[in-house]
Write an enzyme that holds these catalytic residues in place. Sequence first.
Site, mmCIF file in Angstrom:
data_model
loop_
_atom_site.group_PDB
_atom_site.id
_atom_site.type_symbol
_atom_site.label_atom_id
_atom_site.label_comp_id
_atom_site.label_asym_id
_atom_site.label_seq_id
_atom_site.Cartn_x
_atom_site.Cartn_y
_atom_site.Cartn_z
ATOM 1 N N PHE A 1 0.811 -1.230 0.000
ATOM 2 C CA PHE A 1 0.000 0.000 0.000
ATOM 3 C C PHE A 1 0.837 1.269 0.000
ATOM 4 C CE2 PHE A 1 0.864 -0.232 4.598
ATOM 5 C CZ PHE A 1 1.124 1.106 4.869
ATOM 6 N N LYS B 1 -1.134 -7.306 -9.190
ATOM 7 C CA LYS B 1 -2.084 -7.375 -8.063
ATOM 8 C C LYS B 1 -1.674 -6.295 -7.069
ATOM 9 C CE LYS B 1 -2.965 -8.455 -4.313
ATOM 10 N NZ LYS B 1 -3.408 -7.495 -3.269
ATOM 11 N N GLU C 1 -4.958 -4.029 -1.906
ATOM 12 C CA GLU C 1 -6.397 -3.766 -1.896
ATOM 13 C C GLU C 1 -6.718 -2.442 -1.200
ATOM 14 O OE1 GLU C 1 -4.695 -5.981 -0.362
ATOM 15 O OE2 GLU C 1 -5.357 -6.292 1.712
ATOM 16 N N SER D 1 5.295 -6.914 3.441
ATOM 17 C CA SER D 1 5.878 -7.228 4.751
ATOM 18 C C SER D 1 6.682 -8.535 4.684
ATOM 19 C CB SER D 1 4.750 -7.389 5.776
ATOM 20 O OG SER D 1 3.913 -8.460 5.373
ATOM 21 N N CYS E 1 9.819 1.656 3.404
ATOM 22 C CA CYS E 1 10.703 0.569 3.816
ATOM 23 C C CYS E 1 12.137 1.084 3.977
ATOM 24 C CB CYS E 1 10.656 -0.566 2.804
ATOM 25 S SG CYS E 1 11.255 -0.052 1.206
ATOM 26 N N GLU F 1 9.362 -3.845 13.045
ATOM 27 C CA GLU F 1 9.028 -2.761 12.129
ATOM 28 C C GLU F 1 7.786 -2.041 12.656
ATOM 29 O OE1 GLU F 1 7.726 -3.844 8.104
ATOM 30 O OE2 GLU F 1 8.801 -2.070 7.380
HETATM 31 P P1 NAD Z 1 1.524 -6.652 3.175
HETATM 32 O O1 NAD Z 1 2.560 -7.698 3.261
HETATM 33 O O2 NAD Z 1 0.432 -6.644 4.196
HETATM 34 O O3 NAD Z 1 0.778 -6.710 1.746
HETATM 35 C C1 NAD Z 1 1.518 -6.764 0.555
HETATM 36 C C2 NAD Z 1 0.696 -7.505 -0.492
HETATM 37 O O4 NAD Z 1 0.431 -8.837 -0.033
HETATM 38 C C3 NAD Z 1 -0.657 -6.854 -0.746
HETATM 39 O O5 NAD Z 1 -0.903 -6.869 -2.130
HETATM 40 C C4 NAD Z 1 -1.633 -7.742 0.025
HETATM 41 O O6 NAD Z 1 -2.894 -7.823 -0.586
HETATM 42 C C5 NAD Z 1 -0.975 -9.097 0.013
HETATM 43 N N1 NAD Z 1 -1.215 -9.889 1.220
HETATM 44 C C6 NAD Z 1 -1.497 -9.439 2.465
HETATM 45 N N2 NAD Z 1 -1.594 -10.477 3.325
HETATM 46 C C7 NAD Z 1 -1.390 -11.604 2.614
HETATM 47 C C8 NAD Z 1 -1.334 -12.991 2.946
HETATM 48 N N3 NAD Z 1 -1.548 -13.433 4.181
HETATM 49 N N4 NAD Z 1 -1.056 -13.883 1.961
HETATM 50 C C9 NAD Z 1 -0.830 -13.470 0.697
HETATM 51 N N5 NAD Z 1 -0.869 -12.141 0.336
HETATM 52 C C10 NAD Z 1 -1.136 -11.231 1.276
HETATM 53 O O7 NAD Z 1 2.284 -5.239 3.145
HETATM 54 P P2 NAD Z 1 1.654 -3.782 3.193
HETATM 55 O O8 NAD Z 1 1.110 -3.542 4.552
HETATM 56 O O9 NAD Z 1 0.784 -3.554 2.023
HETATM 57 O O10 NAD Z 1 2.965 -2.902 2.960
HETATM 58 C C11 NAD Z 1 3.833 -2.520 3.994
HETATM 59 C C12 NAD Z 1 4.999 -3.455 4.094
HETATM 60 O O11 NAD Z 1 5.687 -3.504 2.849
HETATM 61 C C13 NAD Z 1 6.035 -3.015 5.110
HETATM 62 O O12 NAD Z 1 6.480 -4.127 5.812
HETATM 63 C C14 NAD Z 1 7.143 -2.423 4.257
HETATM 64 O O13 NAD Z 1 8.422 -2.423 4.848
HETATM 65 C C15 NAD Z 1 7.080 -3.309 3.083
HETATM 66 N N6 NAD Z 1 7.715 -2.718 1.919
HETATM 67 C C16 NAD Z 1 8.943 -3.180 1.577
HETATM 68 C C17 NAD Z 1 9.622 -2.620 0.526
HETATM 69 C C18 NAD Z 1 10.998 -3.089 0.164
HETATM 70 O O14 NAD Z 1 11.518 -2.623 -0.828
HETATM 71 N N7 NAD Z 1 11.611 -3.989 0.883
HETATM 72 C C19 NAD Z 1 9.026 -1.592 -0.213
HETATM 73 C C20 NAD Z 1 7.752 -1.161 0.144
HETATM 74 C C21 NAD Z 1 7.095 -1.734 1.229
#
Ligand code: NAD
Length: 463
Positions: free
Chosen positions: A128, A152, A155, A205, A260, A354
């Site tokens: 997000f 994808k 959401e 994450s 991140c 985090e």
């Molecule tokens: P998230 O892991 O909750 O969601 C990421 C994606 O995974 C979304 O599209 C979501 O729909 C999907 N998802 C969520 N739960 C799932 C599950 N149980 N099984 C399969 N898919 C699932 O992350 P977020 O809250 O959208 O984003 C924030 C996180 O992203 C933070 O931890 C941040 O550090 C990380 N991030 C990392 C980088 C990097 O370059 N390392 C860059 C941007 C964000």
Amino acid sequence: MDVISPIDGNKISVVPMSNQAALDEAVNAAKAAFPAWSALTLKERVQVFYKFRTLLEKNIDEITELVHVENGKTFSEAKAEVLKGIELTEFACSMPQLINDEVMEVSQGVECRTSHVPLGVVASITPFNFPHMVPLWTLPNALALGNTMILKPSEMVPLSANRIAELLKEAGLPDGVLNIVHGDKEIVEAICDHPEIEAVSFVGSTRVAKIVYQRATGNLKRCVALGGAKNHLIVMPDAHVEMAATNIAASMSGCAGQRCMAASAMVGVGKVDHIVERLCEVAKAIKVGNELGAVISKAAKERIEKYINEAEAAGAKVLVDGRNVTVAGKEGGFYVGPTVIDHVTPDMAIAKEEVFGPVIAIMRTDNVDEAIKIENASNYGNASSVFTQSGGVARYVTDKVSAGMVGVNIGVPVPREPFSFGGWNESKFGVADITGKSSIHFWTKLKKATSKWNPEAFTNWMS
Ligand code: NAD
């Protein structure tokens, strides 16, 4: 599912939750589009991205507003994100100049040449926090290199991704080359399991990155999965006070700490009270709702405030307190003010996990090796910076920290194109980085062709 603006808590749209049938339809469309798209030359394919870049510039204010409203970051942060999207698109446009396939006469009359071949249908799953930029980390490069894609988006922020698709269509991208599915866990698992998808890139994450990496590679797909972060700044007493304080404050509070690459832990080495004092002054002056945007949801606000409460209860000192903040006229929004917490100890949750909010946890040590030890103990390894005026100390620290992206006197050490983006440890699973030259290897497979045309060619054991 309702799409809620974090700015005021109002519903702004509804996102469909795609099911298996919708994914199958998208994959079939991508499969059908692949032969014609991949048959174009690289130079032909990037023409779409030249036009797309022009459309991004033309529509920059409208795209920026969309990012601002659906993600909650400030308008100027959203604009910076769109500008970064333009830079990423420019990188994809430069692919024909970057990919110099090798040709060599490997023995007399015998030539070997390489070519980068697209994989087929690939997928990109995004988080997000950068609704416009993170899709553009993967999409332009993967498509320019001849793949077709299933995107994808999160959401929580589906609208920016939809707008990217509209603009790509306007730029001339053929139907089926890019397909968007929406949803959460269920659709992500279906992507990881889909037999016709060759590669999966993921950003999100660490918890989900592990699931996606294991599931996609378990199904024998290529995968790179970027996870979360806990970025440490090591601050030496000789650091330039103003430069350190302003950079640290900007890093911990920019995008409401939901980057991140955000500074999340500071390790002060020796006498750094003067820097902490100035950091607090700078942090206090940041205007919430104006210079500091909202966090993504009510749940995120509660999680961040819980970390602060627990640290305080465990003995840490909250020097600047961003809890219980509201913004006049936007009382339904999800705001946390800049928060500086001193005398945190490495065993506290706020030091290890985090937080993903505008919060910096300050730990104190007497020597630089102890500071490095604290950084090295983290499970993550995205970014780390050192603040000092000594070149020797800067080199020593950047060599010894366990992070993929390191900085000197820089709060957010993002490597810009053509350098690639990717952390270490539990901040990234998989070999390739997600952007830059490294991504070329991820989105293609190498063909090695050996040929001999002249029957008189010298013959030895190698030819
Ligand atoms: P998230 O892991 O909750 O969601 C990421 C994606 O995974 C979304 O599209 C979501 O729909 C999907 N998802 C969520 N739960 C799932 C599950 N149980 N099984 C399969 N898919 C699932 O992350 P977020 O809250 O959208 O984003 C924030 C996180 O992203 C933070 O931890 C941040 O550090 C990380 N991030 C990392 C980088 C990097 O370059 N390392 C860059 C941007 C964000």
